[in-house]
Enzyme design. Structure first.
Site, PDB file in Angstrom:
ATOM      1  N   ASP A 258       7.909  -5.023   8.463  1.00 41.89           N
ATOM      2  CA  ASP A 258       9.237  -4.650   8.980  1.00 41.89           C
ATOM      3  C   ASP A 258       9.642  -5.544  10.140  1.00 41.89           C
ATOM      4  O   ASP A 258      10.810  -5.923  10.269  1.00 41.89           O
ATOM      5  CB  ASP A 258       9.237  -3.186   9.441  1.00 41.89           C
ATOM      6  CG  ASP A 258       9.489  -2.233   8.281  1.00 41.89           C
ATOM      7  OD1 ASP A 258       9.813  -2.705   7.174  1.00 41.89           O
ATOM      8  OD2 ASP A 258       9.347  -1.013   8.483  1.00 41.89           O
TER       9      ASP A 258
ATOM     10  N   ASP B  97       4.330  -1.939  12.210  1.00 40.74           N
ATOM     11  CA  ASP B  97       4.557  -2.369  10.830  1.00 40.74           C
ATOM     12  C   ASP B  97       4.956  -3.848  10.838  1.00 40.74           C
ATOM     13  O   ASP B  97       6.099  -4.198  11.135  1.00 40.74           O
ATOM     14  CB  ASP B  97       5.653  -1.516  10.177  1.00 40.74           C
ATOM     15  CG  ASP B  97       5.734  -1.764   8.677  1.00 40.74           C
ATOM     16  OD1 ASP B  97       5.713  -2.946   8.271  1.00 40.74           O
ATOM     17  OD2 ASP B  97       5.782  -0.795   7.913  1.00 40.74           O
TER      18      ASP B  97
ATOM     19  N   ARG C 223       0.847  -1.188   0.000  1.00 42.28           N
ATOM     20  CA  ARG C 223       0.000   0.000   0.000  1.00 42.28           C
ATOM     21  C   ARG C 223       0.884   1.240   0.000  1.00 42.28           C
ATOM     22  O   ARG C 223       1.877   1.310   0.745  1.00 42.28           O
ATOM     23  CB  ARG C 223      -1.007  -0.015   1.142  1.00 42.28           C
ATOM     24  CG  ARG C 223      -0.466   0.221   2.488  1.00 42.28           C
ATOM     25  CD  ARG C 223      -1.583   0.374   3.496  1.00 42.28           C
ATOM     26  NE  ARG C 223      -0.997   0.754   4.760  1.00 42.28           N
ATOM     27  CZ  ARG C 223      -1.677   1.150   5.804  1.00 42.28           C
ATOM     28  NH1 ARG C 223      -2.990   1.197   5.757  1.00 42.28           N
ATOM     29  NH2 ARG C 223      -1.074   1.494   6.909  1.00 42.28           N
TER      30      ARG C 223
ATOM     31  N   THR D 279      -0.970   7.635  -0.031  1.00 42.27           N
ATOM     32  CA  THR D 279      -2.401   7.568  -0.380  1.00 42.27           C
ATOM     33  C   THR D 279      -3.119   6.421   0.333  1.00 42.27           C
ATOM     34  O   THR D 279      -4.356   6.405   0.377  1.00 42.27           O
ATOM     35  CB  THR D 279      -2.564   7.346  -1.889  1.00 42.27           C
ATOM     36  OG1 THR D 279      -2.014   6.052  -2.214  1.00 42.27           O
ATOM     37  CG2 THR D 279      -1.842   8.418  -2.695  1.00 42.27           C
TER      38      THR D 279
HETATM   39  C1  PRP Z   1       0.765  -4.180   5.005  1.00 38.62           C
HETATM   40  C2  PRP Z   1       0.056  -5.451   5.405  1.00 38.62           C
HETATM   41  C3  PRP Z   1      -1.072  -5.518   4.429  1.00 38.62           C
HETATM   42  C4  PRP Z   1      -1.430  -4.058   4.216  1.00 38.62           C
HETATM   43  C5  PRP Z   1      -2.646  -3.730   5.018  1.00 38.62           C
HETATM   44  O1  PRP Z   1       1.596  -4.410   3.944  1.00 38.62           O
HETATM   45  O2  PRP Z   1       0.894  -6.564   5.398  1.00 38.62           O
HETATM   46  O3  PRP Z   1      -0.716  -6.131   3.208  1.00 38.62           O
HETATM   47  O4  PRP Z   1      -0.298  -3.302   4.690  1.00 38.62           O
HETATM   48  O5  PRP Z   1      -3.066  -2.437   4.771  1.00 38.62           O
HETATM   49  P1  PRP Z   1      -4.420  -2.107   4.033  1.00 38.62           P
HETATM   50  O6  PRP Z   1      -5.468  -2.996   4.591  1.00 38.62           O
HETATM   51  O7  PRP Z   1      -4.647  -0.653   4.376  1.00 38.62           O
HETATM   52  O8  PRP Z   1      -4.214  -2.298   2.555  1.00 38.62           O
HETATM   53  P2  PRP Z   1       2.596  -3.270   3.396  1.00 38.62           P
HETATM   54  O9  PRP Z   1       1.942  -2.485   2.310  1.00 38.62           O
HETATM   55  O10 PRP Z   1       3.133  -2.481   4.531  1.00 38.62           O
HETATM   56  O11 PRP Z   1       3.712  -4.084   2.673  1.00 38.62           O
HETATM   57  P3  PRP Z   1       4.749  -5.147   3.238  1.00 38.62           P
HETATM   58  O12 PRP Z   1       3.979  -6.418   3.437  1.00 38.62           O
HETATM   59  O13 PRP Z   1       5.721  -5.241   2.140  1.00 38.62           O
HETATM   60  O14 PRP Z   1       5.360  -4.643   4.508  1.00 38.62           O
HETATM   61  N1  URA Z   2       0.304  -2.368   7.721  1.00 42.11           N
HETATM   62  C1  URA Z   2       0.950  -2.699   8.859  1.00 42.11           C
HETATM   63  O1  URA Z   2       1.988  -3.367   8.806  1.00 42.11           O
HETATM   64  N2  URA Z   2       0.412  -2.297  10.029  1.00 42.11           N
HETATM   65  C2  URA Z   2      -0.725  -1.586  10.099  1.00 42.11           C
HETATM   66  O2  URA Z   2      -1.166  -1.248  11.210  1.00 42.11           O
HETATM   67  C3  URA Z   2      -1.369  -1.250   8.905  1.00 42.11           C
HETATM   68  C4  URA Z   2      -0.834  -1.668   7.723  1.00 42.11           C
END
Ligand code: PRP
Ligand code: URA
Length: 208
Positions: free
Chosen positions: A202, A199, A103, A107
């Site tokens: 991470d 996160d 995401r 945005t």
């Molecule tokens: C995080 C999480 C979900 C998303 C949730 O991924 O693992 O995929 O955010 O958010 P949403 O419901 O608002 O879409 P992120 O985009 O941080 O990527 P990552 O898995 O690479 O850390």
């Molecule tokens: N992605 C994350 O990793 N944590 C949150 O709380 C929302 C999106």
């Protein structure tokens, strides 16, 4: 569609440990996988069985096995990978269909960037795994991709879900059931789940 908050004591206990601020990468990974296993157990409780005969040391005996085409596990890159080992521990022969969605941090909109699905996904139950359901954008984007590929039965397993994300998935994909260890309070102004886990990607990959 319905939301299933799994209230098993082991799930709640492990989730509490996972929320601790000072947790090593190793422990975060381990707990993520363990809760992934427990959610899998809940999400597969109604799989259809068929009878067959097994040859035992005492001769033939009645047994049961899961009927028909089985499961494909769908980790959403990258954080979904953290749950994968836990899910495969219970369903070791499942095919893995990988979907990449992140995401946009400004945005909060999902950006789909990768897709490699089981060729017979139209005949399988897809278990989408991702630790976080926040705005719901990423899960909706993943479900869109799966349905476009012909997938007809989809369930989502998330460690923590925000009511906003649940509502969005419910509105756009009412046929998809969600299994979670916790429905949390909601999102903060940065789109993070409160109290959530921070996160998750991470923490799983040690990049925080
Ligand atoms: C995080 C999480 C979900 C998303 C949730 O991924 O693992 O995929 O955010 O958010 P949403 O419901 O608002 O879409 P992120 O985009 O941080 O990527 P990552 O898995 O690479 O850390
Ligand atoms: N992605 C994350 O990793 N944590 C949150 O709380 C929302 C999106």
């Amino acid at each position: 569609m319905s939301i299933h908050e799994v209230r098993h004591p082991l799930v709640k206990h492990k989730l509490g440990l996972l929320r601790q601020q000072s947790l090593s990468t190793r422990s975060f990974r381990q707990l993520t996988a363990e809760i992934g296993s427990l959610l899998t157990y809940e999400a597969t409780g109604d799989l259809e069985l068929e009878d067959y005969q097994v040859e035992t040391w005492m001769g033939p005996a009645a047994a049961q096995r899961i009927k028909g085409k089985k499961v494909t596990v769908v980790p959403i890159l990258r954080a979904g990978i953290g749950m994968l080992d836990g899910v495969l521990e219970l369903i070791p022969s499942a095919k893995v269909s990988v979907v990449g969605v992140y995401r946009d941090e400004q945005t909060l909109e999902p950006v789909a960037y990768f897709e490699k699905l089981a060729h017979d996904i139209d005949e399988r139950l897809a278990l989408v795994i991702d630790p976080m359901l926040a705005t719901g954008g990423s899960l909706v984007a993943c479900i869109d991709m799966l349905k476009k590929a012909g997938c007809q039965q989809i369930r989502a397993l998330v460690l923590v879900a925000a009511p906003e994300g649940i509502e969005k998935v419910q509105a756009l994909h009412p046929d998809v059931d969600i299994y979670t260890a916790s429905v949390d309070q909601g999102l903060n102004s940065d789109g993070y789940i409160v109290p959530g886990l921070g996160d998750a990607g991470d923490k799983i990959f040690g990049t925080r």
